[in-house]
Design a protein around this motif. Sequence first.
Motif, mmCIF file in Angstrom:
data_model
loop_
_atom_site.group_PDB
_atom_site.id
_atom_site.type_symbol
_atom_site.label_atom_id
_atom_site.label_comp_id
_atom_site.label_asym_id
_atom_site.label_seq_id
_atom_site.Cartn_x
_atom_site.Cartn_y
_atom_site.Cartn_z
ATOM 1 N N ALA A 64 3.559 1.060 3.106
ATOM 2 C CA ALA A 64 4.629 1.115 2.109
ATOM 3 C C ALA A 64 4.088 1.547 0.748
ATOM 4 N N MET A 65 2.927 1.027 0.361
ATOM 5 C CA MET A 65 2.340 1.405 -0.924
ATOM 6 C C MET A 65 1.901 2.869 -0.920
ATOM 7 N N PHE A 66 1.397 3.339 0.206
ATOM 8 C CA PHE A 66 1.025 4.747 0.328
ATOM 9 C C PHE A 66 2.246 5.639 0.117
ATOM 10 N N PRO A 103 14.093 -4.173 2.872
ATOM 11 C CA PRO A 103 13.349 -3.082 3.490
ATOM 12 C C PRO A 103 11.927 -2.982 2.942
ATOM 13 N N ASP A 104 11.048 -2.389 3.745
ATOM 14 C CA ASP A 104 9.668 -2.212 3.290
ATOM 15 C C ASP A 104 9.611 -1.303 2.070
ATOM 16 N N LEU A 105 10.487 -0.320 2.022
ATOM 17 C CA LEU A 105 10.539 0.570 0.855
ATOM 18 C C LEU A 105 11.967 1.082 0.688
ATOM 19 N N GLU A 134 11.293 1.449 7.008
ATOM 20 C CA GLU A 134 10.792 0.225 7.620
ATOM 21 C C GLU A 134 9.532 0.552 8.427
ATOM 22 N N VAL A 135 8.570 -0.364 8.394
ATOM 23 C CA VAL A 135 7.372 -0.270 9.229
ATOM 24 C C VAL A 135 7.515 -1.307 10.331
ATOM 25 N N ASP A 146 14.430 -3.296 13.959
ATOM 26 C CA ASP A 146 14.312 -2.081 13.157
ATOM 27 C C ASP A 146 15.011 -0.883 13.795
ATOM 28 N N TYR A 147 14.899 -0.771 15.122
ATOM 29 C CA TYR A 147 15.437 0.404 15.805
ATOM 30 C C TYR A 147 16.935 0.292 16.099
#
Length: 219
Positions: A64-66, A103-105, A134-135, A146-147
């Motif tokens: 997410a940070m990437f 969400p993750d991002l 989402e991861v 998630d899916y």
Amino acid sequence: MEDTLIEDIWALRPVEAIAMTFTQKLTFADYLALEDSGREEKLELINGELIALPPEAWSNNDIAMFMFLQLVAIGVPFQRVKVHSCELQTPVLEAGDAANRYPDLVVVEPVHRAHPDQRMTITLEMPPPLWVMEVVRPGKTNRDRDYIRKRAQYAAVGIPEYVIVDPEEQAVLVLRLEYGEQEQGEYIEAGRYTGDRPLQSPTFPALNLTAAQILSAGQ
């Protein structure tokens, strides 16, 4: 009576609060009032009950940070890119769906930051965010969430693009929201990317990344 219930729950530890809600269901408005009382834990509201969320995995956070850095690098203002911190109110489409997600991002719209001192919750009355990612964590429950469940909920919210990063499958799935004759949009697969195949984001075409680059950020 309702205000007293919220104050009583707020005074309890999270596990005690969760137990209490088995006999007294909370609405989303109750939940928002509870959160405004100063609690800092991430909680999901499921069937009127508060469920505390576990901490993020290191690998999920790194990916997410990437992606945060990549989006900022192509010109998205950093203030609009939120990692594990922006809460979305989501419609309950099936029993067991959470009424809110983290969400993750998320890439938000400028209107969401019109009042910077307010909590980072995007309700159903607001315009949807622009982009969400989402991861996927290991396990069938996490994969289904998630899916399947989040896919349906994010589509109902109206988020134009949903990206699923799947370390187990070593793949990145890009979903684009489309509207047919129905009033509510649904996601169609814009692309499933593995290895060195370049990612193509409908929302951010300037993203010059491969699935391998994204996934390696979590290793």
